[in-house]
Structures are given as structure tokens and as C-alpha cells.
Design a protein around this motif. Structure first.
Motif, PDB file in Angstrom:
ATOM      1  N   ASP A 128       1.859  12.875   1.886  1.00 19.97           N
ATOM      2  CA  ASP A 128       2.273  11.704   1.119  1.00 19.97           C
ATOM      3  C   ASP A 128       1.400  10.544   1.575  1.00 19.97           C
ATOM      4  OD1 ASP A 128       3.450   9.587  -0.155  1.00 19.97           O
ATOM      5  OD2 ASP A 128       5.405   9.797   0.818  1.00 19.97           O
ATOM      6  N   ILE A 129       0.382  10.210   0.807  1.00 24.72           N
ATOM      7  CA  ILE A 129      -0.575   9.193   1.251  1.00 24.72           C
ATOM      8  C   ILE A 129       0.040   7.795   1.301  1.00 24.72           C
ATOM      9  CG2 ILE A 129      -2.504  10.552   0.349  1.00 24.72           C
ATOM     10  CD1 ILE A 129      -2.771   8.453  -1.899  1.00 24.72           C
ATOM     11  N   PHE A 130       1.175   7.586   0.633  1.00 22.63           N
ATOM     12  CA  PHE A 130       1.833   6.280   0.636  1.00 22.63           C
ATOM     13  C   PHE A 130       3.044   6.239   1.580  1.00 22.63           C
ATOM     14  CE2 PHE A 130      -0.031   6.560  -3.704  1.00 22.63           C
ATOM     15  CZ  PHE A 130      -0.931   5.506  -3.595  1.00 22.63           C
ATOM     16  N   GLU A 131       3.150   7.207   2.449  1.00 24.83           N
ATOM     17  CA  GLU A 131       4.324   7.308   3.319  1.00 24.83           C
ATOM     18  C   GLU A 131       4.577   6.022   4.110  1.00 24.83           C
ATOM     19  OE1 GLU A 131       6.121  10.171   6.879  1.00 24.83           O
ATOM     20  OE2 GLU A 131       4.071  10.465   6.128  1.00 24.83           O
ATOM     21  N   GLY A 132       3.504   5.392   4.592  1.00 24.29           N
ATOM     22  CA  GLY A 132       3.659   4.187   5.392  1.00 24.29           C
ATOM     23  C   GLY A 132       4.257   3.008   4.645  1.00 24.29           C
ATOM     24  N   PHE A 133       4.251   3.070   3.310  1.00 22.12           N
ATOM     25  CA  PHE A 133       4.780   1.977   2.504  1.00 22.12           C
ATOM     26  C   PHE A 133       6.139   2.307   1.886  1.00 22.12           C
ATOM     27  CE2 PHE A 133       0.219   1.334   2.633  1.00 22.12           C
ATOM     28  CZ  PHE A 133       0.132  -0.016   2.941  1.00 22.12           C
ATOM     29  N   ARG A 134       6.667   3.464   2.198  1.00 19.39           N
ATOM     30  CA  ARG A 134       7.970   3.841   1.636  1.00 19.39           C
ATOM     31  C   ARG A 134       9.077   3.333   2.562  1.00 19.39           C
ATOM     32  NH1 ARG A 134       6.741   6.716  -2.701  1.00 19.39           N
ATOM     33  NH2 ARG A 134       4.944   8.149  -2.654  1.00 19.39           N
ATOM     34  N   TYR A 187       5.941  -6.287   8.242  1.00 19.42           N
ATOM     35  CA  TYR A 187       5.339  -6.205   6.923  1.00 19.42           C
ATOM     36  C   TYR A 187       4.549  -7.480   6.655  1.00 19.42           C
ATOM     37  CZ  TYR A 187       8.885  -2.558   6.333  1.00 19.42           C
ATOM     38  OH  TYR A 187       9.670  -1.446   6.491  1.00 19.42           O
ATOM     39  N   TYR A 188       3.294  -7.329   6.267  1.00 25.53           N
ATOM     40  CA  TYR A 188       2.452  -8.472   5.929  1.00 25.53           C
ATOM     41  C   TYR A 188       2.246  -8.480   4.418  1.00 25.53           C
ATOM     42  CZ  TYR A 188       1.436  -8.934  10.910  1.00 25.53           C
ATOM     43  OH  TYR A 188       1.531  -9.115  12.274  1.00 25.53           O
ATOM     44  N   VAL A 189       2.789  -9.498   3.762  1.00 19.85           N
ATOM     45  CA  VAL A 189       2.779  -9.581   2.298  1.00 19.85           C
ATOM     46  C   VAL A 189       1.825 -10.687   1.858  1.00 19.85           C
ATOM     47  CG1 VAL A 189       4.200  -9.853   0.233  1.00 19.85           C
ATOM     48  CG2 VAL A 189       5.194  -8.843   2.309  1.00 19.85           C
ATOM     49  N   ASP A 190       0.948 -10.383   0.877  1.00 20.57           N
ATOM     50  CA  ASP A 190      -0.009 -11.397   0.417  1.00 20.57           C
ATOM     51  C   ASP A 190       0.590 -12.263  -0.685  1.00 20.57           C
ATOM     52  OD1 ASP A 190      -0.176 -10.004  -1.998  1.00 20.57           O
ATOM     53  OD2 ASP A 190      -2.168  -9.195  -1.615  1.00 20.57           O
ATOM     54  N   ALA A 191      -0.183 -13.246  -1.145  1.00 22.68           N
ATOM     55  CA  ALA A 191       0.306 -14.220  -2.126  1.00 22.68           C
ATOM     56  C   ALA A 191       0.633 -13.586  -3.472  1.00 22.68           C
ATOM     57  CB  ALA A 191      -0.728 -15.327  -2.304  1.00 22.68           C
ATOM     58  N   SER A 192       0.039 -12.427  -3.760  1.00 21.07           N
ATOM     59  CA  SER A 192       0.308 -11.755  -5.034  1.00 21.07           C
ATOM     60  C   SER A 192       1.546 -10.862  -4.964  1.00 21.07           C
ATOM     61  CB  SER A 192      -0.907 -10.913  -5.452  1.00 21.07           C
ATOM     62  OG  SER A 192      -1.083  -9.814  -4.583  1.00 21.07           O
ATOM     63  N   GLY A 193       2.167 -10.795  -3.776  1.00 18.33           N
ATOM     64  CA  GLY A 193       3.390 -10.004  -3.650  1.00 18.33           C
ATOM     65  C   GLY A 193       3.164  -8.567  -3.257  1.00 18.33           C
ATOM     66  N   VAL A 194       1.973  -8.244  -2.751  1.00 19.18           N
ATOM     67  CA  VAL A 194       1.674  -6.879  -2.318  1.00 19.18           C
ATOM     68  C   VAL A 194       1.737  -6.807  -0.796  1.00 19.18           C
ATOM     69  CG1 VAL A 194      -0.044  -5.023  -2.247  1.00 19.18           C
ATOM     70  CG2 VAL A 194       0.189  -6.439  -4.308  1.00 19.18           C
ATOM     71  N   THR A 195       2.461  -5.842  -0.271  1.00 21.14           N
ATOM     72  CA  THR A 195       2.475  -5.609   1.172  1.00 21.14           C
ATOM     73  C   THR A 195       1.162  -4.945   1.549  1.00 21.14           C
ATOM     74  OG1 THR A 195       4.888  -5.368   1.266  1.00 21.14           O
ATOM     75  CG2 THR A 195       3.627  -4.444   3.085  1.00 21.14           C
ATOM     76  N   ARG A 196       0.347  -5.649   2.320  1.00 19.40           N
ATOM     77  CA  ARG A 196      -0.993  -5.157   2.646  1.00 19.40           C
ATOM     78  C   ARG A 196      -1.045  -4.372   3.952  1.00 19.40           C
ATOM     79  NH1 ARG A 196      -4.302  -4.817  -1.674  1.00 19.40           N
ATOM     80  NH2 ARG A 196      -3.951  -6.609  -3.045  1.00 19.40           N
ATOM     81  N   THR A 197      -0.170  -4.720   4.886  1.00 15.63           N
ATOM     82  CA  THR A 197      -0.160  -4.037   6.177  1.00 15.63           C
ATOM     83  C   THR A 197       1.271  -3.783   6.619  1.00 15.63           C
ATOM     84  OG1 THR A 197      -2.219  -5.117   6.858  1.00 15.63           O
ATOM     85  CG2 THR A 197      -0.880  -4.153   8.598  1.00 15.63           C
ATOM     86  N   VAL A 198       1.494  -2.592   7.155  1.00 18.83           N
ATOM     87  CA  VAL A 198       2.796  -2.254   7.743  1.00 18.83           C
ATOM     88  C   VAL A 198       2.557  -1.776   9.170  1.00 18.83           C
ATOM     89  CG1 VAL A 198       4.859  -0.816   7.619  1.00 18.83           C
ATOM     90  CG2 VAL A 198       3.734  -1.551   5.506  1.00 18.83           C
ATOM     91  N   GLN A 220      -0.170   1.637  12.369  1.00 21.16           N
ATOM     92  CA  GLN A 220      -0.602   0.530  11.514  1.00 21.16           C
ATOM     93  C   GLN A 220      -1.173   1.115  10.230  1.00 21.16           C
ATOM     94  OE1 GLN A 220      -4.481  -1.504  12.045  1.00 21.16           O
ATOM     95  NE2 GLN A 220      -3.270  -3.362  12.354  1.00 21.16           N
ATOM     96  N   THR A 221      -0.620   0.713   9.103  1.00 15.60           N
ATOM     97  CA  THR A 221      -1.072   1.189   7.803  1.00 15.60           C
ATOM     98  C   THR A 221      -1.548  -0.002   6.964  1.00 15.60           C
ATOM     99  OG1 THR A 221       0.549   2.987   7.877  1.00 15.60           O
ATOM    100  CG2 THR A 221      -0.480   2.527   5.757  1.00 15.60           C
ATOM    101  N   LYS A 222      -2.809   0.029   6.526  1.00 17.20           N
ATOM    102  CA  LYS A 222      -3.368  -1.076   5.730  1.00 17.20           C
ATOM    103  C   LYS A 222      -3.872  -0.536   4.398  1.00 17.20           C
ATOM    104  CE  LYS A 222      -5.729  -4.269   7.772  1.00 17.20           C
ATOM    105  NZ  LYS A 222      -6.792  -5.016   8.503  1.00 17.20           N
ATOM    106  N   ILE A 223      -3.706  -1.350   3.360  1.00 22.38           N
ATOM    107  CA  ILE A 223      -4.183  -0.950   2.032  1.00 22.38           C
ATOM    108  C   ILE A 223      -5.017  -2.068   1.422  1.00 22.38           C
ATOM    109  CG2 ILE A 223      -2.120  -1.796   0.798  1.00 22.38           C
ATOM    110  CD1 ILE A 223      -2.360   0.772  -0.970  1.00 22.38           C
ATOM    111  N   ASN A 224      -6.128  -1.691   0.848  1.00 23.86           N
ATOM    112  CA  ASN A 224      -7.031  -2.659   0.194  1.00 23.86           C
ATOM    113  C   ASN A 224      -7.336  -2.203  -1.232  1.00 23.86           C
ATOM    114  OD1 ASN A 224      -7.389  -4.360   2.487  1.00 23.86           O
ATOM    115  ND2 ASN A 224      -8.809  -2.838   3.320  1.00 23.86           N
TER     116      ASN A 224
END
Length: 224
Positions: A128-134, A187-198, A220-224
């Protein structure tokens, strides 16, 4: 005397009501604060394409196979979501004590999954490649949330979980006991409402052969 008793009773009732109201306000604020990183994680999972970088480590005083082996894992994933999810994944795990490195690769393309462990094709459950964001817990599992502006366009939601939630990660088998004592999520959330780092941190007390030690699991899980 009766008047004094009535005043005391009224004061006690007012204190109780005030306490209940404060509790309700705290619960309401907790729910509102939690909704932001929760929605942010859903937004991250819904991204049409991107890259995911994961760094995970286990730090223990002494290696205990399966339960507490000092190690670090670096994972890189590139994905595209269209009619179906396609991705390339490479994960390298290094055992601290021996320096031994193991590589896991997975490719999902046109509905076909190929997985390799150290170059050998394996058949296993699809990662599950998105496991860190679930997020698989509710506000009832949260002890507190601290909201902090980081000054770089991100807002940090530092979530401390309850002891009861930590207990759900306890393990015991083959004479080894792993007692999870603390769980933190950042959880680090950007101005657009996307959690970028967990960031997740699990603290455990692992007991084996009558000896106990503290073990920390960090991811640490980061998404760009």
C-alpha cells in the motif's frame, strides 16, 4: 445554615456545569483540529501523480530479531493515478549491526504487479504505497493536538495518542513481549490543504530473556 448549604450546593452545580462545558469545548476543538490533517491526508492520497519518499528506522539498545532489530529503510515511489494506479517502488533496508542491505522492488503497470526481493521474483501481498497517509483512528483515540505554524507555508498538527490506543500495538509471542507505551503523529499540511509530511514515532518496552529495553520506531513519509 440552610442558606449556606444552598449556596454551597449551587456553587458546586455551577462548577460542574462549567467543567462539562469546558470539556465539550475541548472536544469540539479537538475534532476541528483533527479534521484538517485528516482531510489533508485524503487529499494527498487523491493526487493524480507524485513522488513519495519514506525513511524508517528502528533504534534499540540490543537487537531482538523480529521485535527490535536496529535498522533503517529508505523507500522511493513514483506513481500515477488514472483509470488505475501505476507505480515504481524501491526500498533499501540496512541492518545496523551487520551492515547487511536488502532491496525490495515493486512495479505496478497496466494491472500487472511484479515484486522482487534482492533480485528474486516473489509472490506477496501488494504494498500500500499510501499507507503512511491513511488515518485509521478517531478523535476518541487522541489525547491532545498541538497546532503550530512552521513559518514555511506549512502548519504542524502534533497529535499525541492515548495510552489505550498505544496498547493496541502490544505484541507477545515466543517468550518476547513488546509493550507499546507511546504513539505520536506529526502532520505537516500545506496552504492548499494537502498533508505533505507525516512523522510517526512509536515507543516500546521490549522484554526478552528477562531483560527489558526501550525501543523507538520512527517513520517519515513525504509526498511531492
Amino acid at each position: 445554615m440552610k442558606t449556606m448549604r444552598k449556596i454551597a450546593a449551587l456553587t458546586a452545580a455551577l462548577c460542574l456545569a462549567s467543567s462539562l462545558l469546558c470539556g465539550c469545548r475541548s472536544e469540539k476543538q479537538l475534532t476541528e483540529d483533527f479534521e484538517v490533517p485528516k482531510q489533508g491526508c485524503e487529499n494527498a492520497i487523491a493526487l493524480e501523480s507524485g513522488e513519495i519518499m519514506i525513511y524508517a528506522s528502528v533504534k534499540a539498545e540490543k537487537d531482538v530479531p523480529v521485535y527490535a532489530t536496529n535498522s533503517s529503510t529508505e523507500t522511493y515511489i513514483k506513481f500515477v493515478q488514472g483509470e488505475a494506479l501505476e507505480y515504481d517502488l524501491t526500498a533499501n533496508t540496512t541492518i545496523t549491526s551487520t551492515g547487511e542491505t536488502s532491496t525490495f522492488e515493486a512495479t505496478q503497470e497496466m494491472g500487472e504487479l511484479v515484486q522482487l526481493q534482492d533480485g528474486v521474483v516473489i509472490s506477496a501481498e501488494e504494498p500500500d504505497i499510501f499507507e503512511g497517509f491513511r488515518i485509521n483512528y478517531t478523535t476518541a483515540d487522541i489525547e491532545s493536538i498541538e497546532v503550530v505554524s512552521t513559518g514555511d507555508g506549512l502548519t504542524l498538527y502534533a497529535v499525541t495518542m492515548t495510552g489505550a490506543y498505544a496498547d493496541t500495538f502490544d505484541l507477545e509471542a515466543d517468550g518476547v513481549k513488546s509493550d507499546c507505551t507511546k504513539v505520536l503523529y506529526n502532520y505537516y499540511v500545506d496552504a492548499s490543504g494537502v498533508t505533505r509530511t507525516v512523522l510517526s514515532e512509536f515507543t516500546r518496552t521490549v522484554t526478552s530473556d528477562g531483560e527489558s529495553q526501550s525501543v523507538t520506531e520512527f517513520t517519515q513519509t513525504k509526498i511531492n
